[in-house]
Design a protein around this motif. Sequence first.
Motif, short mmCIF file in Angstrom:
data_model
loop_
_atom_site.label_atom_id
_atom_site.label_comp_id
_atom_site.label_asym_id
_atom_site.label_seq_id
_atom_site.Cartn_x
_atom_site.Cartn_y
_atom_site.Cartn_z
N MET A 166 0.45 -1.41 0.20
CA MET A 166 -0.09 0.39 0.25
C MET A 166 0.38 1.42 -0.44
O MET A 166 1.80 1.13 0.86
CB MET A 166 -0.53 0.16 0.85
CG MET A 166 -2.10 -1.06 0.97
SD MET A 166 -3.59 -0.68 2.23
CE MET A 166 -2.49 -1.34 4.13
N GLN A 167 0.57 2.07 -0.60
CA GLN A 167 1.13 3.52 -0.65
C GLN A 167 0.38 5.34 -0.58
O GLN A 167 -1.14 4.60 -0.59
CB GLN A 167 2.22 3.60 -1.82
CG GLN A 167 1.14 3.76 -3.12
CD GLN A 167 2.23 3.66 -4.21
OE1 GLN A 167 3.00 3.81 -4.27
NE2 GLN A 167 1.95 3.86 -5.65
N VAL A 216 -3.99 3.71 -1.13
CA VAL A 216 -4.29 2.39 -2.33
C VAL A 216 -4.05 1.55 -2.19
O VAL A 216 -2.58 1.38 -1.96
CB VAL A 216 -3.72 3.56 -3.77
CG1 VAL A 216 -4.26 2.84 -4.97
CG2 VAL A 216 -3.88 4.62 -3.89
N LEU A 217 -4.73 0.19 -2.24
CA LEU A 217 -4.60 -0.90 -2.06
C LEU A 217 -4.23 -1.56 -3.22
O LEU A 217 -4.05 -1.22 -4.40
CB LEU A 217 -6.10 -0.87 -1.83
CG LEU A 217 -6.38 -1.09 0.26
CD1 LEU A 217 -6.81 -0.09 0.30
CD2 LEU A 217 -7.87 -2.06 0.58
N PRO A 218 -3.28 -2.67 -3.02
CA PRO A 218 -3.23 -3.78 -4.23
C PRO A 218 -4.07 -4.03 -4.87
O PRO A 218 -4.12 -4.20 -6.12
CB PRO A 218 -2.82 -5.02 -3.33
CG PRO A 218 -2.33 -4.45 -2.43
CD PRO A 218 -3.43 -3.69 -1.83
N THR A 256 -9.23 2.65 -3.63
CA THR A 256 -8.15 3.59 -2.19
C THR A 256 -9.16 3.77 -1.43
O THR A 256 -10.48 3.94 -1.67
CB THR A 256 -8.40 5.01 -3.28
OG1 THR A 256 -7.83 4.90 -4.50
CG2 THR A 256 -8.27 6.20 -2.18
N VAL A 257 -8.72 4.19 0.12
CA VAL A 257 -9.06 4.62 1.02
C VAL A 257 -8.67 5.74 1.36
O VAL A 257 -7.81 6.18 1.54
CB VAL A 257 -9.16 3.93 2.45
CG1 VAL A 257 -9.75 4.48 3.42
CG2 VAL A 257 -9.79 1.80 1.69
N GLY A 258 -9.55 7.28 2.53
CA GLY A 258 -9.13 8.27 2.78
C GLY A 258 -9.55 8.46 3.94
O GLY A 258 -10.17 8.37 4.43
N HIS A 303 -8.78 -2.82 7.25
CA HIS A 303 -7.33 -2.84 7.92
C HIS A 303 -7.08 -0.74 7.32
O HIS A 303 -6.17 0.20 8.07
CB HIS A 303 -6.45 -3.05 7.44
CG HIS A 303 -5.29 -3.57 7.24
ND1 HIS A 303 -4.26 -3.15 8.00
CD2 HIS A 303 -4.30 -3.27 6.51
CE1 HIS A 303 -3.28 -2.97 7.97
NE2 HIS A 303 -3.28 -3.43 7.43
N ALA A 304 -6.95 -0.52 6.29
CA ALA A 304 -6.93 0.05 5.61
C ALA A 304 -7.30 1.80 6.16
O ALA A 304 -6.73 2.72 6.10
CB ALA A 304 -7.02 0.87 3.95
#
Length: 329
Positions: free
Chosen positions: A1-2, A168-170, A174-176, A296-297
Motif C-alpha cells: 500500500m502507498q 491505495v490498496l493492491p 482507494t481509502v482516505g 484495515h486501510a
Amino acid sequence: MQPGPRNLITDVPGLRVGHAEDHRIKTGASVLVGDRPFVAAVHVMGGAPGTRETDLLAPDKTVQEVDALVLSGGSAFGLDAASGVADWLRRQGRGFAVGDQLVPIVPGAIVFDLINGGDKDWGENPYKRLGSEAVAAAGDSFALGTAGAGTGAIIADLKGGLGSASVVLPSGHTVGALVVVNALGQVTVGDGPQFWAAPFEMADEFGGLGPAPSFDPSQPLRHKGGPGEATTIAIIATDALLTQAQATRMATAAHDGMARAIYPSHTPMDGDLVFAAATGARPLDNPVWDALHLGHAAALCLSRAIARGVYEARPAEGDPFPTWASRFR
C-alpha cells in the motif's frame, strides 16, 4: 500500500472537501461533498457524541445515500452548519426527491471547542454561514492543521487540528480519512515529540521521528479539562462499491486507528465517531476479503490523519496550548 497522489481523502475520485473558518471565534466547519450522492454509514464509540441525522444511516433505514457529510466545531451550536450545507445544495438542485421537493441529506457531527481562547459572544449562531461557505469552497485540495472544523481544536497538551491521509490498496481501491482531532487525551507519547501513530507513518508525513524509545504505562493519564470538552470525529471514504451495512463495518474497523493514535481514546467525555462514505465506483472482487482489507486501510489512514492534524497545526493569538511545532521543533 502507498498514499494516493495528494495523501488526502479527496484521492477518492468524485469527492471534494471545503473549509470555512472564523479565527476570532477560533472555530470552523468542514464539508465532504460528492459529485453525486454516496452511500454513508456511521459508528459511535465515544460517550458524549453530538450528531445530526445519524439515525438515518442505519442499514435498515429508507434513505441509503447522502449528499454531504459535515464536521464542525461549536458543540451543539455547530450542528447548524449542516443547515447551511443543505440550503446550498438545494440551490444547486441537489437532494432526495419527495414529490416535487428536493431534500438534501446532510448528516453531521460536532466537537466541543467553546473553551479555547476564542470570542464566543456572538449575537447570532455563525455555523449555518460557516457550513454554506465551506461547501461552496469545496475542492480537491485543502489545508490541514488549523483549518476548517479543526481551527479551534485542542487536545490534552497541544493544539489539535484537522488531518487527512489516503492509501491505495493492491486491489486498486482507494481509502482516505478526514478527521478533527479535539481529543481528551494525547497523540504524542509522554513528554516527547513522537506520535502514537508513528508505526503507521508513510513518507515522513508527520516528521519521520519514528516510535518513542520507551513508555511507562504506570504513569498517570494526561488529559484536558472536564466532561463535554473533547471529541474526535472522522470520515473514512472509499471508491469501493459497498452496501450501507458494509460501510458500517468499515467505520467500525476505523476506530482501531483512533485507538492506536490517541491515548486514551473513546472515553466517556469524548464523542468519538466515524462516518463512512462509499462512492461505489469500483466493485469488490471478493466481498469478504476485500472488506477486511478496506477496514484495515481505514484504521491505518485514520491513525496517520490524526497525527497529521496535530503536526500541521499553526499558532494563533490566544491559544491555550502550544502547537506541536512550537513545542518540539
